[in-house]
Write an enzyme that holds these catalytic residues in place. Sequence first.
Site, mmCIF file in Angstrom:
data_model
loop_
_atom_site.group_PDB
_atom_site.id
_atom_site.type_symbol
_atom_site.label_atom_id
_atom_site.label_comp_id
_atom_site.label_asym_id
_atom_site.label_seq_id
_atom_site.Cartn_x
_atom_site.Cartn_y
_atom_site.Cartn_z
ATOM 1 C CD GLU A 244 0.993 -6.084 5.443
ATOM 2 O OE1 GLU A 244 1.788 -7.004 5.761
ATOM 3 O OE2 GLU A 244 0.364 -6.078 4.377
ATOM 4 C CB ALA B 277 -0.884 -0.010 1.233
ATOM 5 N N GLY C 67 0.523 -5.238 0.598
ATOM 6 C CA GLY C 67 -0.584 -5.253 -0.360
ATOM 7 C C GLY C 67 -0.185 -5.822 -1.713
ATOM 8 C CD GLU D 16 -2.434 -8.019 2.138
ATOM 9 O OE1 GLU D 16 -2.041 -6.850 1.965
ATOM 10 O OE2 GLU D 16 -3.163 -8.342 3.090
HETATM 11 N N1 CO8 Z 1 4.559 3.240 -0.460
HETATM 12 C C1 CO8 Z 1 4.986 4.427 -0.949
HETATM 13 N N2 CO8 Z 1 6.215 4.609 -1.473
HETATM 14 C C2 CO8 Z 1 7.038 3.549 -1.493
HETATM 15 C C3 CO8 Z 1 6.652 2.284 -1.015
HETATM 16 C C4 CO8 Z 1 5.347 2.148 -0.475
HETATM 17 N N3 CO8 Z 1 4.884 0.985 -0.015
HETATM 18 N N4 CO8 Z 1 7.685 1.437 -1.146
HETATM 19 C C5 CO8 Z 1 8.681 2.142 -1.718
HETATM 20 N N5 CO8 Z 1 8.302 3.424 -1.921
HETATM 21 C C6 CO8 Z 1 9.088 4.518 -2.513
HETATM 22 C C7 CO8 Z 1 10.153 5.000 -1.552
HETATM 23 O O1 CO8 Z 1 9.620 5.924 -0.642
HETATM 24 C C8 CO8 Z 1 11.146 5.615 -2.496
HETATM 25 O O2 CO8 Z 1 10.666 6.891 -2.885
HETATM 26 P P1 CO8 Z 1 11.650 8.168 -2.868
HETATM 27 O O3 CO8 Z 1 12.697 7.826 -3.894
HETATM 28 O O4 CO8 Z 1 10.739 9.279 -3.280
HETATM 29 O O5 CO8 Z 1 12.179 8.261 -1.489
HETATM 30 C C9 CO8 Z 1 11.062 4.712 -3.736
HETATM 31 O O6 CO8 Z 1 9.807 4.026 -3.622
HETATM 32 C C10 CO8 Z 1 12.162 3.659 -3.778
HETATM 33 O O7 CO8 Z 1 12.156 2.950 -2.547
HETATM 34 P P2 CO8 Z 1 13.458 2.827 -1.591
HETATM 35 O O8 CO8 Z 1 14.331 4.000 -1.760
HETATM 36 O O9 CO8 Z 1 12.957 2.525 -0.217
HETATM 37 O O10 CO8 Z 1 14.131 1.546 -2.248
HETATM 38 P P3 CO8 Z 1 15.057 0.468 -1.521
HETATM 39 O O11 CO8 Z 1 15.634 -0.363 -2.582
HETATM 40 O O12 CO8 Z 1 15.959 1.124 -0.533
HETATM 41 O O13 CO8 Z 1 14.019 -0.430 -0.647
HETATM 42 C C11 CO8 Z 1 11.983 -1.672 -0.250
HETATM 43 C C12 CO8 Z 1 13.016 -1.157 -1.316
HETATM 44 C C13 CO8 Z 1 12.646 -2.688 0.673
HETATM 45 C C14 CO8 Z 1 10.841 -2.319 -1.012
HETATM 46 C C15 CO8 Z 1 11.488 -0.463 0.558
HETATM 47 O O14 CO8 Z 1 11.065 0.549 -0.333
HETATM 48 C C16 CO8 Z 1 10.332 -0.782 1.476
HETATM 49 O O15 CO8 Z 1 10.534 -1.365 2.525
HETATM 50 N N6 CO8 Z 1 9.097 -0.380 1.091
HETATM 51 C C17 CO8 Z 1 7.943 -0.517 1.903
HETATM 52 C C18 CO8 Z 1 7.458 -1.966 1.915
HETATM 53 C C19 CO8 Z 1 6.290 -2.115 2.856
HETATM 54 O O16 CO8 Z 1 6.397 -1.958 4.056
HETATM 55 N N7 CO8 Z 1 5.120 -2.470 2.305
HETATM 56 C C20 CO8 Z 1 3.947 -2.724 3.063
HETATM 57 C C21 CO8 Z 1 3.100 -1.503 3.170
HETATM 58 S S1 CO8 Z 1 1.701 -1.733 4.232
HETATM 59 C C22 CO8 Z 1 0.590 -2.573 3.276
HETATM 60 O O17 CO8 Z 1 0.854 -2.925 2.174
HETATM 61 C C23 CO8 Z 1 -0.743 -2.815 3.889
HETATM 62 C C24 CO8 Z 1 -1.780 -3.300 2.908
HETATM 63 C C25 CO8 Z 1 -3.105 -3.297 3.541
HETATM 64 C C26 CO8 Z 1 -4.304 -2.709 2.962
HETATM 65 C C27 CO8 Z 1 -4.250 -1.632 1.966
HETATM 66 C C28 CO8 Z 1 -5.192 -1.826 0.842
HETATM 67 C C29 CO8 Z 1 -4.614 -1.949 -0.480
#
Ligand code: CO8
Length: 266
Positions: A139, A71, A116, A119
Site C-alpha cells: 500500500e 483492492a 487487501g 489481509e
Molecule cells: N486492482 C485492479 N486491477 C489489478 C490489480 C488491482 N489490485 N492488480 C492487477 N490488476 C490488473 C492489471 O491492471 C492488469 O489488467 P490489464 O490487463 O487490464 O492491464 C491485470 O490485472 C494483470 O496484471 P499485470 O499486467 O499488472 O500483471 P503482472 O504480472 O505484470 O503484475 C502484479 C502482477 C505484481 C500483482 C501487479 O498486477 C500489481 O502490482 N498489482 C497491484 C498490487 C497492489 O498494489 N495491491 C494493493 C492494492 S491497495 C490495497 O489492497 C488496499 C486495501 C485496503 C482497503 C480496501 C478494502 C478492501
Amino acid sequence: DATSETPGPVRVEESDGVAVVTIDRPKALNALSAEVLTALGEAFAALAARGTEVRGVILTGAGGRAFVAGADIRAMADLTAAEAARLARLGHEVAAGIEGLGAPVIAAVDGFALGGGCELALACDLIYATDAAKFGQPEVRLGLIPGFGGTVRLPRAVGPQAARELIYTGRTIDAAEAERLGLVARRFADREALMAGARAVIEEISANAHTAVAIAKQVLTAADGTDTATASGIEVEGFERAFATEDHGEGIAAFLEKRDPSFTGR
Ligand code: CO8
C-alpha cells in the site's frame, strides 16, 4: 453431494459439507471491488445460515495467477477518501463474517496475495499456499496504508518486527519466507496438492465435536489482542459452554466405553 452456485464474481461450490468459495475475476487478478466484497459477505452469510451442515470452507482465487492482488486500484481511482473508507469498512465486515463462521475457513493461496488480498487471507483461520504464492502489503507504494486489517492481523501473525518491515517496505515475499515467518501454515507443490491438503485438514477437524471447534474459534478470535486476564476469562467462559454440550457428554462416554464418539453438534 450438493453443489450450489451463485452468479457474479464469487462462486460457491459445495461437496460433502466442504464449501469452496472462489473469487472469480481473473482478468483483474481477482482484485477486491465493492461488488466482490459484497458478494463475499453474502456468500459467508449464506454459509453461516446453514449451521453445522458446513464443515469447513476453502477460500481461493480463480485463474491460477492470484489469490487476490489487492483492492481494485482502478475502481479506487474514482473514490473520495470517505468512499474509500466505506470500502475498507465493507472489507472489515467481510472479515467479521469469516471470523464469525463456526466452521474453519482456510485461505488457499496460489499466486499473488497482495494488499487487501493478504489481509483477506489473514482473516481466515489458516493460510495454506503453493510454492508459487507471493505475499505483501504494497500500500505505501500507492501512498496508502493497509485498510482491511493489515496493521491489526499481520503483526499478530508474524510479530511486530516482521510486520513493520513488510508494511514500511511494501516488499513482496515468496511462500517459503511467508512460511518461515508463520504467515503460511503449510506449503504445497501445486494447486492440486493445495486444495487436497486444505480439504484433508477440514476432514480431520470435522471428525471432532463441531461445537467444540466453533467455540475454540470464537474464543481464539475474541481473546486475540486482549490482556492475559481478559483472555483467560474468555477462555473459561468458552470452556464452560463446551462442557455443557451433549457432544462433551458423548466424548466422555465414548472414551470410557472404548469406542469412537458419534457427535451431533449439540
Ligand atoms: N486492482 C485492479 N486491477 C489489478 C490489480 C488491482 N489490485 N492488480 C492487477 N490488476 C490488473 C492489471 O491492471 C492488469 O489488467 P490489464 O490487463 O487490464 O492491464 C491485470 O490485472 C494483470 O496484471 P499485470 O499486467 O499488472 O500483471 P503482472 O504480472 O505484470 O503484475 C502484479 C502482477 C505484481 C500483482 C501487479 O498486477 C500489481 O502490482 N498489482 C497491484 C498490487 C497492489 O498494489 N495491491 C494493493 C492494492 S491497495 C490495497 O489492497 C488496499 C486495501 C485496503 C482497503 C480496501 C478494502 C478492501
